[in-house]
Design an enzyme around this catalytic site. Structure first.
Site, PDB file in Angstrom:
ATOM      1  N   HIS A 272      -4.235   7.009   2.296  1.00 13.97           N
ATOM      2  CA  HIS A 272      -4.113   5.440   1.672  1.00 13.97           C
ATOM      3  C   HIS A 272      -5.689   5.110   2.260  1.00 13.97           C
ATOM      4  CE1 HIS A 272      -4.168   1.480   0.662  1.00 13.97           C
ATOM      5  NE2 HIS A 272      -3.823   0.930   1.847  1.00 13.97           N
TER       6      HIS A 272
ATOM      7  N   CYS B 158       0.751  -1.444   0.135  1.00 10.53           N
ATOM      8  CA  CYS B 158      -0.108  -0.283   0.006  1.00 10.53           C
ATOM      9  C   CYS B 158       0.648   1.252  -0.132  1.00 10.53           C
ATOM     10  CB  CYS B 158      -0.812   0.019   0.941  1.00 10.53           C
ATOM     11  SG  CYS B 158      -2.162  -1.510   1.154  1.00 10.53           S
TER      12      CYS B 158
ATOM     13  N   ASN C 276      -9.974  -0.709  -1.056  1.00 13.16           N
ATOM     14  CA  ASN C 276      -8.597  -0.711  -1.203  1.00 13.16           C
ATOM     15  C   ASN C 276      -7.826  -1.206  -2.371  1.00 13.16           C
ATOM     16  OD1 ASN C 276      -5.887  -0.589  -0.499  1.00 13.16           O
ATOM     17  ND2 ASN C 276      -5.930  -1.566   1.706  1.00 13.16           N
TER      18      ASN C 276
HETATM   19  N1  COA Z   1     -18.532  -9.593   7.749  1.00 12.01           N
HETATM   20  C1  COA Z   1     -19.037  -9.768   9.213  1.00 12.01           C
HETATM   21  N2  COA Z   1     -18.380 -10.046  10.291  1.00 12.01           N
HETATM   22  C2  COA Z   1     -16.810  -9.991  10.115  1.00 12.01           C
HETATM   23  C3  COA Z   1     -16.566  -9.739   8.837  1.00 12.01           C
HETATM   24  C4  COA Z   1     -17.158  -9.661   7.749  1.00 12.01           C
HETATM   25  N3  COA Z   1     -16.532  -9.422   6.337  1.00 12.01           N
HETATM   26  N4  COA Z   1     -14.982  -9.995   8.910  1.00 12.01           N
HETATM   27  C5  COA Z   1     -14.550 -10.057  10.184  1.00 12.01           C
HETATM   28  N5  COA Z   1     -15.915 -10.397  10.908  1.00 12.01           N
HETATM   29  C6  COA Z   1     -16.328 -10.700  12.401  1.00 12.01           C
HETATM   30  C7  COA Z   1     -15.089 -11.332  12.929  1.00 12.01           C
HETATM   31  O1  COA Z   1     -14.759 -12.466  12.739  1.00 12.01           O
HETATM   32  C8  COA Z   1     -15.308 -10.605  14.386  1.00 12.01           C
HETATM   33  O2  COA Z   1     -16.441 -11.861  14.653  1.00 12.01           O
HETATM   34  P1  COA Z   1     -16.163 -12.132  16.288  1.00 12.01           P
HETATM   35  O3  COA Z   1     -16.149 -11.159  17.282  1.00 12.01           O
HETATM   36  O4  COA Z   1     -17.354 -13.172  16.461  1.00 12.01           O
HETATM   37  O5  COA Z   1     -14.714 -12.862  16.448  1.00 12.01           O
HETATM   38  C9  COA Z   1     -16.069  -9.520  14.238  1.00 12.01           C
HETATM   39  O6  COA Z   1     -16.202  -9.187  12.934  1.00 12.01           O
HETATM   40  C10 COA Z   1     -14.909  -8.334  14.472  1.00 12.01           C
HETATM   41  O7  COA Z   1     -13.758  -8.678  13.874  1.00 12.01           O
HETATM   42  P2  COA Z   1     -12.478  -7.705  14.008  1.00 12.01           P
HETATM   43  O8  COA Z   1     -11.523  -8.125  13.160  1.00 12.01           O
HETATM   44  O9  COA Z   1     -12.289  -7.476  15.239  1.00 12.01           O
HETATM   45  O10 COA Z   1     -13.046  -6.450  13.406  1.00 12.01           O
HETATM   46  P3  COA Z   1     -12.309  -4.964  13.095  1.00 12.01           P
HETATM   47  O11 COA Z   1     -13.128  -3.996  13.777  1.00 12.01           O
HETATM   48  O12 COA Z   1     -11.058  -5.026  13.390  1.00 12.01           O
HETATM   49  O13 COA Z   1     -12.445  -4.772  11.689  1.00 12.01           O
HETATM   50  C11 COA Z   1     -10.828  -4.834   9.615  1.00 12.01           C
HETATM   51  C12 COA Z   1     -11.909  -5.641  10.561  1.00 12.01           C
HETATM   52  C13 COA Z   1     -10.185  -5.662   8.567  1.00 12.01           C
HETATM   53  C14 COA Z   1     -12.024  -3.965   8.747  1.00 12.01           C
HETATM   54  C15 COA Z   1      -9.851  -3.867  10.246  1.00 12.01           C
HETATM   55  O14 COA Z   1      -9.215  -4.604  11.270  1.00 12.01           O
HETATM   56  C16 COA Z   1      -9.037  -3.141   9.498  1.00 12.01           C
HETATM   57  O15 COA Z   1      -9.463  -2.293   8.676  1.00 12.01           O
HETATM   58  N6  COA Z   1      -7.702  -3.529   9.635  1.00 12.01           N
HETATM   59  C17 COA Z   1      -6.488  -2.777   8.853  1.00 12.01           C
HETATM   60  C18 COA Z   1      -6.754  -3.115   7.585  1.00 12.01           C
HETATM   61  C19 COA Z   1      -5.626  -2.433   6.777  1.00 12.01           C
HETATM   62  O16 COA Z   1      -5.606  -1.202   7.216  1.00 12.01           O
HETATM   63  N7  COA Z   1      -4.842  -3.265   6.040  1.00 12.01           N
HETATM   64  C20 COA Z   1      -3.690  -2.672   5.517  1.00 12.01           C
HETATM   65  C21 COA Z   1      -3.619  -3.045   4.224  1.00 12.01           C
HETATM   66  S1  COA Z   1      -3.137  -1.765   3.592  1.00 12.01           S
END
Ligand code: COA
Length: 328
Positions: free
Chosen positions: A252, A111, A282
């Protein structure tokens, strides 16, 4: 003299996939995706490879500058999804667009690829090694997504952007400053398991779906919130700029909450923060040049504007770049 952006363009594939596309395939829903990420829809390239998206962007970029492909000295393609492991996407793009006098290479920084590419290209311009450098950033993320993994497949899209770098005629305009960082300890939180020399592709790796993005979302999130905000604030401080001096933050587009945290740290009004994650998700190395090109073509970038680019991604890699906009 510093390097300056003298033309820019972007391309996103025409096929739109709304959040609802995933609802009957994996256990997710529009509400979860919108509130956790800010994404409403993304584009996936149904046919073709990365360079097929880059070709129209390059052609538009050159045509808006009024120059021919033969005038390009060097082409840099920042991507993690090149058409092939080798030859480089840069070489393929050179052939497809007729940049017969250009040398070039691919750059892998996920990224942050576009930021790394911009500073690499600027260095070539400033040193006199090249006069016209095309810096491309883009990814066909759909080619490495596991559409059965709800934690990753909903986050990404396909798209790309291109900028032309030349030498500035005025030392006050162009790429003013940059802070680029890397921490290999982040590698375990965002990666692809197989397909490299550590674990070459085999029947087993394909069967185990090891050629897809793997992400520990929360760990990446926590590092991104701190990393991107730190470098964005630092580049303002060390250039003695306050929030009122900055016209635009171009962050980003990984998660709306990470973008908000960066803007808050900079003390920026949300009106100055470019967000298009709701349309494209993204696109990895594509997000920043797409935002920049949309902003420019919407007529919102003005001569003399200070803009801050900021990124965070796999590696970990992150950084910020300060530009004083010099196109009239
Ligand atoms: N739909 C529904 N539920 C989902 C899901 C989806 N697509 N993806 C994950 N979940 C669930 C998880 O399994 C978890 O369930 P649980 O509580 O029963 O275990 C719950 O939602 C919360 O998951 P979590 O990972 O804690 O969510 P989050 O608030 O951290 O959001 C991301 C997840 C990926 C959106 C977030 O962590 C993120 O943006 N991370 C950084 C991404 C990034 O910057 N990447 C860099 C690359 S450039």
């Amino acid at each position: 003299m510093p390097a300056i952006i003298t033309s820019l363009a972007h391309f996103v594939p025409p096929d739109i996939f709304k959040n609802s596309y995933f609802e009957d395939k994996i256990d997710t829903n529009d509400e979860w995706i919108r509130t956790r990420t800010g994404i409403i829809e993304r584009r996936f390239q149904v046919e073709g490879a990365l360079t097929d998206m880059l070709v129209p962007a390059v052609e538009q970029c050159l045509s808006e500058r009024g120059i021919s492909a033969t005038e390009i000295d060097c082409v840099i393609v920042a991507t993690i999804t090149p058409d092939n492991v080798f030859p480089s996407a840069a070489a393929t793009l050179q052939k497809k667009t007729g940049m017969v006098n250009a040398w070039g290479f691919d750059l892998s920084a996920a990224c942050s690829g576009f930021l790394y590419g911009l500073i690499t290209g600027a260095g070539l311009i400033e040193s006199g090694a090249a006069k016209k450098v095309l810096v491309c950033g883009g990814d066909k993320m759909s080619s490495i997504l596991n559409f059965e993994d709800r934690t990753t497949c909903i986050l990404f899209g396909d798209g790309c952007g291109v900028v032309l770098l030349e030498k500035s005629e005025d030392p006050a305009f162009g790429i003013v400053d940059s802070i680029l960082k890397m921490d290999g300890n982040g590698g375990e939180y965002l990666y692809m398991t197989a397909g490299g020399s550590a674990k070459p592709a085999s029947f087993e790796t394909v069967e185990n779906k090891e050629h897809y993005v793997v992400q520990e979302g929360q760990s990446v999130f926590k590092s991104a919130v701190v990393g991107m905000a730190d470098v964005a604030a630092e580049i303002m401080e060390r250039n003695h700029l306050i929030a009122d001096d900055i016209s635009w933050l171009i962050p980003h587009q990984a998660n709306l909450r990470i973008i908000d945290a960066t803007a808050r740290r900079m003390g920026l009004d949300s009106k100055k923060v470019i967000v298009n994650i709701e349309k494209y998700g993204n696109t990895t190395a594509g997000t920043i040049p797409i935002c920049l090109s949309e902003l420019y073509h919407d007529g919102k970038l003005h001569y003399g504007d200070y803009i801050v680019l900021a990124s965070f991604g796999a590696g970990y890699t992150w950084g910020s770049i300060l530009i004083k906009w010099g196109m009239k």
